[in-house]
Design a protein around this motif. Structure first.
Motif: not given
Length: 374
Positions: A28-34, A46-52
């Motif tokens: 998961d730590i690589y998610a911002p890279w992806i 990507a936003p930090q709020e909950q996905l809706t």
């Protein structure tokens, strides 16, 4: 490698390795890279709020995958509702990746949504949904006519009886007459679901697995193991794993096909069993999937003859065996703690492997990552 490094609190340098925009398996730590890779300009975060439903399109694929995975573990119904609302508008490969997340927290309440995917535009999505439904005990095959693949597969299995006092049913692979039959049986095991096959014989999945005669046909044993991993219920998976691990010896090796479905405890028990009781098959560890990194201690490796077998292979002149050793050292380099990696390097070098051998690279990286980066 990325998983091991992330487990110690580090990341690889992006100039050395960068996950692709379609990567679904990196930590998961690589998610911002992806997501940076997926961004045209590399600037969107990507936003930090909950996905809706409302902010679905604000999340890039990797961040969305992580959010949905966590949501499936915490609130599976809400995650399913999101998929129902948004998955139909996604490309086939994205829909497939989303539906794969349904295995987290899979419950009977997911069945209606999964059944609705029987008409999905993608055949792969349809097949995956069928497998997930099978894990819930939903039958995907009905009928029993001449063109019924489950009936055809059942014909390759002989039902019998064993025991004198307490008679019990057994299921044994039938003797095959040609390579064409072998090929067809393999195809049927791959496409049929366990719940339908067990139902064909009038028994539950765990009862069918308990009555299967492991050891009669190695190829059939591999095929039934893969079927259990792909479509078996959780009860069938754990029943098969616990039974074969308790039996020990070569039959336990078939549990390696179940590792993507096993919990951490069972995976570790299996690895320790192979290292202790079946050193001649220790190379099979390279075939398994889903193991965690950084837990194998030195006593685990020395509790049996596996280390001696490994050292003997290093010292020998068999080129094929040496290539197997290379793969095994990479696997052990992933599983081992830093202290274990350091000791293993000492032993294989003492057995004759050059200290600068490329085969030791993963172990050396492991040993160098001492402690945990805060």
């Amino acid at each position: 490698m990325a998983t091991l490094v992330a487990g110690r609190g580090y990341v690889l340098h992006p100039m050395d390795w960068m996950p692709s925009a379609s990567d679904q398996n990196s930590p998961d730590i690589y998610a911002p890279w992806i997501d940076w890779q997926a961004s045209v300009e590399g600037l969107k975060i990507a936003p930090q709020e909950q996905l809706t439903v409302q902010n679905w399109d604000d999340f890039y694929p990797a961040a969305r995958r992580i959010a949905l995975t966590e949501m499936r573990r915490r609130d599976p119904a809400t995650a399913r509702s999101l998929m129902e609302a948004k998955a139909p508008g996604e490309p086939a490969e994205v829909r497939l990746a989303l539906i794969e997340l349904m295995h987290f927290g899979l419950t009977p309440e997911d069945a209606p949504f999964l059944k609705s995917l029987a008409t999905d535009r993608s055949g792969k999505v349809q097949e995956l949904a069928s497998r997930l439904l099978a894990r819930l005990g939903e039958h995907g095959r009905v009928g029993g006519g001449a063109d019924d693949p489950v009936a055809e597969l059942a014909a390759f299995i002989a039902e019998g009886k064993s025991g004198f006092i307490r008679r019990r049913t057994t299921y044994t692979p039938a003797k095959l007459k040609s390579p064409a039959q072998e090929k067809r049986r393999a195809e049927l095991f791959e496409t049929c679901n366990l719940v339908d096959l067990a139902s064909r014989f009038g028994v539950s999945e765990p009862d069918f697995i308990a009555a299967w005669q492991f050891g009669a046909d190695n190829n059939a044993d591999i095929q039934i193991s893969r079927m259990v991993a792909a479509s078996g219920s959780d009860a069938a998976v754990t029943q098969m794993a616990d039974t074969l691990i308790a039996e020990g010896g070569k039959p336990a090796l078939f549990v390696l096909h179940l590792t993507p479905r096993l919990d951490s405890r069972r995976k570790r028990v299996l690895v320790r069993l192979i290292l202790k009781d079946t050193p001649q098959y220790v190379s099979t560890l390279t075939l398994a999937e889903g193991f965690e990194a950084n837990w194998l201690d030195w006593p685990d490796l020395t509790n049996g003859q596996s280390l001696a077998v490994l050292r003997s292979a290093v010292a020998g002149n068999d080129d094929a065996m040496k290539r197997t050793v290379d793969d095994l050292l990479e696997t052990l380099g992933f599983l081992a703690t830093a202290a274990t990696a350091e000791k293993l390097i000492e032993h294989v070098v003492a057995a004759g492997m050059p200290p600068a051998a490329a085969s030791l690279a993963f172990l050396r990286l492991n040993a160098a990552l001492t402690g945990t980066n805060p």
